[in-house]
Design an enzyme around this catalytic site. Structure first.
Site, PDB file in Angstrom:
ATOM      1  N   SER A  10      -2.037  19.762 -22.159  1.00  0.00           N
ATOM      2  CA  SER A  10      -3.256  19.746 -21.353  1.00  0.00           C
ATOM      3  C   SER A  10      -3.067  20.417 -19.991  1.00  0.00           C
ATOM      4  O   SER A  10      -4.029  20.582 -19.255  1.00  0.00           O
ATOM      5  CB  SER A  10      -3.716  18.301 -21.130  1.00  0.00           C
ATOM      6  OG  SER A  10      -4.030  17.698 -22.359  1.00  0.00           O
ATOM      7  N   CYS A  11      -1.846  20.798 -19.671  1.00  0.00           N
ATOM      8  CA  CYS A  11      -1.521  21.371 -18.364  1.00  0.00           C
ATOM      9  C   CYS A  11      -1.393  22.886 -18.476  1.00  0.00           C
ATOM     10  O   CYS A  11      -0.579  23.401 -19.252  1.00  0.00           O
ATOM     11  CB  CYS A  11      -0.207  20.757 -17.872  1.00  0.00           C
ATOM     12  SG  CYS A  11       0.469  21.535 -16.395  1.00  0.00           S
TER      13      CYS A  11
END
Length: 141
Positions: A10-11
Protein backbone atom coordinates in the site's frame (compact mmCIF):
# COMPACT_ATOMS: atom_id res chain seq x y z
CA UNK A 1 21.71 -12.97 -5.49
CA UNK A 2 19.71 -12.82 -2.31
CA UNK A 3 17.76 -9.63 -1.76
CA UNK A 4 14.93 -9.25 0.74
CA UNK A 5 12.49 -6.37 0.98
CA UNK A 6 10.23 -5.78 3.96
CA UNK A 7 7.38 -4.45 1.89
CA UNK A 8 4.01 -2.78 2.27
CA UNK A 9 2.16 -2.96 -1.06
CA UNK A 10 0.00 0.00 0.00
CA UNK A 11 3.07 2.27 0.22
CA UNK A 12 4.24 4.04 -2.93
CA UNK A 13 7.83 4.28 -1.69
CA UNK A 14 7.84 0.55 -1.03
CA UNK A 15 6.36 -0.20 -4.48
CA UNK A 16 8.96 2.05 -6.17
CA UNK A 17 11.79 0.37 -4.25
CA UNK A 18 10.56 -3.09 -5.24
CA UNK A 19 10.33 -1.96 -8.87
CA UNK A 20 13.91 -0.62 -8.78
CA UNK A 21 15.16 -3.95 -7.43
CA UNK A 22 13.36 -5.75 -10.23
CA UNK A 23 14.70 -3.23 -12.77
CA UNK A 24 18.17 -4.50 -11.80
CA UNK A 25 17.10 -8.01 -12.85
CA UNK A 26 16.67 -9.28 -9.30
CA UNK A 27 13.57 -11.02 -8.01
CA UNK A 28 13.75 -10.41 -4.27
CA UNK A 29 12.18 -12.25 -1.40
CA UNK A 30 9.20 -10.05 -0.59
CA UNK A 31 8.08 -10.06 3.01
CA UNK A 32 4.82 -8.25 3.54
CA UNK A 33 5.74 -7.30 7.06
CA UNK A 34 2.18 -6.38 8.06
CA UNK A 35 1.16 -10.00 7.38
CA UNK A 36 4.46 -11.59 8.47
CA UNK A 37 6.24 -9.21 10.82
CA UNK A 38 9.85 -9.84 11.76
CA UNK A 39 10.44 -11.14 15.26
CA UNK A 40 12.04 -8.82 17.77
CA UNK A 41 15.61 -10.13 17.27
CA UNK A 42 15.35 -9.83 13.47
CA UNK A 43 13.91 -6.33 13.69
CA UNK A 44 16.62 -5.24 16.12
CA UNK A 45 19.33 -6.69 13.83
CA UNK A 46 17.86 -5.00 10.73
CA UNK A 47 17.78 -1.63 12.47
CA UNK A 48 21.37 -2.02 13.68
CA UNK A 49 22.69 -3.19 10.29
CA UNK A 50 20.94 -0.24 8.62
CA UNK A 51 22.81 2.08 10.98
CA UNK A 52 19.60 3.47 12.42
CA UNK A 53 18.46 4.19 15.91
CA UNK A 54 15.23 2.53 16.95
CA UNK A 55 13.54 5.95 16.88
CA UNK A 56 14.72 6.48 13.29
CA UNK A 57 13.21 3.14 12.32
CA UNK A 58 9.78 3.86 13.75
CA UNK A 59 7.09 5.27 11.50
CA UNK A 60 4.93 8.09 12.82
CA UNK A 61 2.77 9.07 9.85
CA UNK A 62 -0.36 6.97 9.36
CA UNK A 63 0.26 4.92 12.49
CA UNK A 64 -0.93 4.91 16.10
CA UNK A 65 2.46 6.36 17.14
CA UNK A 66 1.04 9.38 18.99
CA UNK A 67 -1.99 7.53 20.37
CA UNK A 68 0.35 4.94 21.92
CA UNK A 69 2.45 7.69 23.51
CA UNK A 70 5.56 6.62 21.61
CA UNK A 71 6.68 10.23 21.29
CA UNK A 72 7.64 10.10 24.98
CA UNK A 73 11.44 10.62 25.00
CA UNK A 74 11.67 8.58 28.22
CA UNK A 75 10.76 5.37 26.38
CA UNK A 76 13.65 2.98 25.92
CA UNK A 77 14.68 1.27 22.71
CA UNK A 78 13.36 -1.98 24.19
CA UNK A 79 9.94 -0.42 24.76
CA UNK A 80 9.87 0.98 21.22
CA UNK A 81 10.93 -2.37 19.74
CA UNK A 82 8.19 -4.11 21.70
CA UNK A 83 5.63 -1.66 20.28
CA UNK A 84 6.91 -2.23 16.73
CA UNK A 85 6.65 -6.01 17.09
CA UNK A 86 3.10 -5.82 18.49
CA UNK A 87 2.02 -3.14 15.97
CA UNK A 88 4.09 -3.71 12.80
CA UNK A 89 2.62 -0.69 10.98
CA UNK A 90 5.05 1.22 13.22
CA UNK A 91 8.02 -0.27 11.32
CA UNK A 92 9.25 2.26 8.80
CA UNK A 93 9.49 0.85 5.30
CA UNK A 94 10.80 -0.42 3.09
CA UNK A 95 13.78 -2.09 4.69
CA UNK A 96 15.94 -3.84 2.10
CA UNK A 97 18.64 -6.43 2.73
CA UNK A 98 21.27 -7.13 0.04
CA UNK A 99 24.78 -8.61 0.09
CA UNK A 100 26.00 -4.98 0.19
CA UNK A 101 24.05 -3.94 3.28
CA UNK A 102 20.73 -3.07 4.83
CA UNK A 103 18.97 0.20 4.18
CA UNK A 104 15.74 1.96 4.98
CA UNK A 105 14.93 3.04 1.43
CA UNK A 106 13.25 6.39 1.94
CA UNK A 107 13.45 7.73 -0.71
CA UNK A 108 13.23 4.61 -2.83
CA UNK A 109 16.37 5.33 -4.88
CA UNK A 110 18.50 4.75 -1.76
CA UNK A 111 18.21 1.07 -2.68
CA UNK A 112 20.71 1.77 -5.47
CA UNK A 113 23.40 2.36 -2.83
CA UNK A 114 23.12 -1.26 -1.65
CA UNK A 115 22.26 -2.79 -5.02
CA UNK A 116 25.12 -1.74 -7.29
CA UNK A 117 23.91 -3.77 -10.25
CA UNK A 118 23.19 -2.17 -13.60
CA UNK A 119 19.62 -1.11 -14.13
CA UNK A 120 18.11 -2.85 -17.14
CA UNK A 121 16.27 0.17 -18.45
CA UNK A 122 14.96 3.61 -17.62
CA UNK A 123 12.92 3.96 -14.45
CA UNK A 124 10.53 6.59 -13.17
CA UNK A 125 8.72 6.55 -9.86
CA UNK A 126 4.95 6.31 -9.77
CA UNK A 127 4.80 10.11 -9.51
CA UNK A 128 6.83 10.45 -12.74
CA UNK A 129 10.16 11.43 -11.14
CA UNK A 130 12.95 9.96 -13.28
CA UNK A 131 15.42 7.90 -11.24
CA UNK A 132 17.22 6.01 -14.05
CA UNK A 133 17.62 7.73 -17.40
CA UNK A 134 17.40 6.16 -20.86
CA UNK A 135 21.12 5.25 -20.76
CA UNK A 136 20.65 3.32 -17.51
CA UNK A 137 22.39 5.93 -15.37
CA UNK A 138 21.13 7.33 -12.10
CA UNK A 139 19.40 10.61 -12.92
CA UNK A 140 20.45 12.29 -9.68
CA UNK A 141 22.46 11.20 -6.69
Amino acid sequence: MEVTIYHNPSCGTSRNTLALIRNAGVEPTVIEYLKTPPDRATLQALIAKAGLTVREAIREKGTPYAELGLDDPALTDDQLLDAMVVTPILINRPLVVTPWGVRLCRPSELVLDILPLPQQGPFAKEDGEVVIDASGKRAKA
